[in-house]
Design an enzyme around this catalytic site. Structure first.
Site: not given
Ligand code: ACO
Length: 332
Positions: A113, A253, A284
């Site tokens: 990520c 994030h 996500n």
């Protein structure tokens, strides 16, 4: 020394929406559980003929157009992804072909990520060392290809999408003031896709044991994510030579609304409106999450010259990274 700028940003999400209500029909979960624990309402799912390469190429084409450039103008492609089309060749090479770039440098990086910030850092170094003059950064994920839609603890979290940006010294838009990166491999088993690599090559046994799907210890990952992103933000702010109170926009994030809120507590001078969120509508999207959020923020919000944007990410590895950007005007 030349200074690296993001001169255009872009993003792409697939059309198909997977809602919490639809997930209720697939696994033992509820819209209420998902929203309370994660803030996610829906996520996008790529079509059968969409891949990290094709979604990445779409974002790349949009970014090039916004920058007023063609694929022939770029001299390096860096792609962040944990869902490459293949183990090899790289997704960057596939995108080089899809967008019609020249025979330039093209490679993938794997920082889960945190990949967007890692790629930005490389692009900045290439531009400021004058090795390249125009770098295409792409983040692209088809996480639906590695999610087990029978595992309620992970399948509600992830979505697909891509983002891109063009980094160059020749125009201004968002200056890349500082970047900080970090990792801790001792925690690698808390978030892992165990199968398909050289340790557990794909076999009937690895498939039977679901080793080709994401496995995550959510509670542990949560704690590490908050601590690491907080520390990384501080480091990056210091490196940029500014104060926490100078930050105008926080772009974390997009993994979980509770992680975002925990992070945001530090930035007491920022209103909720200045903590940018897309997690409710996309879930996500791993590496793509920061790029999508940055692009949508620039499209939706009134950003003023000299506003400072703080990006921060955390992912499997563990990896983490942050970057301070300054808005220099609306070139893209
Ligand atoms: N629906 C209903 N119940 C569920 C679901 C679900 N979808 N998933 C888990 N549960 C249950 C569990 O079985 C457990 O039940 P039990 O108490 O009877 O055992 C209960 O809910 C609580 O489960 P926890 O895992 O403790 O729930 P938690 O509050 O920790 O939330 C979550 C889980 C949302 C995954 C959270 O831990 C999280 O967001 N973690 C961080 C994820 C992250 O940041 N990832 C970033 C990196 S991702 C990347 O790099 C690809």
């Amino acid at each position: 020394m030349k200074k690296a700028h993001i001169i255009a940003t872009s993003s792409y999400v697939p059309e198909t929406i997977l809602t919490n209500q639809q997930l209720e029909q697939m696994v033992d979960t509820s819209d209420e559980w998902i929203q309370t624990r994660t803030g996610i309402q829906e996520r996008r799912i790529a079509g059968a003929e969409e891949f990290s390469s094709t979604m990445g190429a779409k974002a790349a084409d949009i970014a090039l157009k916004k920058a007023g450039k063609t694929a022939q103008d770029i001299d390096c492609i860096i792609v962040g992804t944990l869902t490459p089309d293949y183990l090899f060749p790289s997704t960057a090479c596939l995108i080089q072909d899809l967008i019609g770039a020249g025979n330039i440098a093209a490679f993938d990086i794997q920082a889960a990520c945190s990949g967007y910030v890692y790629a930005l850092s490389l692009a900045k170094a290439f531009i400021e060392s004058a090795q390249y003059s125009c770098v295409l950064v792409v983040a692209s994920e088809k996480l639906s290809s590695i999610v087990n839609y029978q595992d309620r603890s992970t399948c509600v979290l992830f979505g697909d999408g891509s983002a891109a940006c063009i980094v160059s010294a020749e125009k201004t838009h968002l200056s890349i003031d500082s970047v900080c990166l970090g990792s801790d491999g001792s925690q690698s088993d808390l978030l892992i896709l165990p199968g398909g690599g050289c340790k557990n090559p794909t076999s009937a046994k690895t498939v039977e044991e679901n080793l080709h799907y994401i496995q995550m210890q959510g509670k542990d990952v949560f704690k590490h994510a908050v601590l690491r992103m907080e520390a990384s933000c501080q480091e990056c702010i210091q490196k940029a030579g500014i104060q926490e109170s100078d930050i105008s926009w926080l772009i974390p994030h997009q993994a979980n609304m509770r992680i975002i809120n925990a992070m945001a507590k530090r930035f007491t001078h920022l209103t909720q409106d200045h903590i940018y969120k897309t997690v409710h509508k996309y879930g996500n999207t791993s590496c793509s999450s920061l790029g999508i959020a940055l692009d949508e923020l620039l499209q939706e919000k009134a950003i003023h010259p000299e506003d400072k944007l703080l990006l921060t990410a955390f992912g499997a590895g563990f990896t983490w990274g942050s970057s301070v950007l300054t808005y220099k005007g609306d070139v893209a």
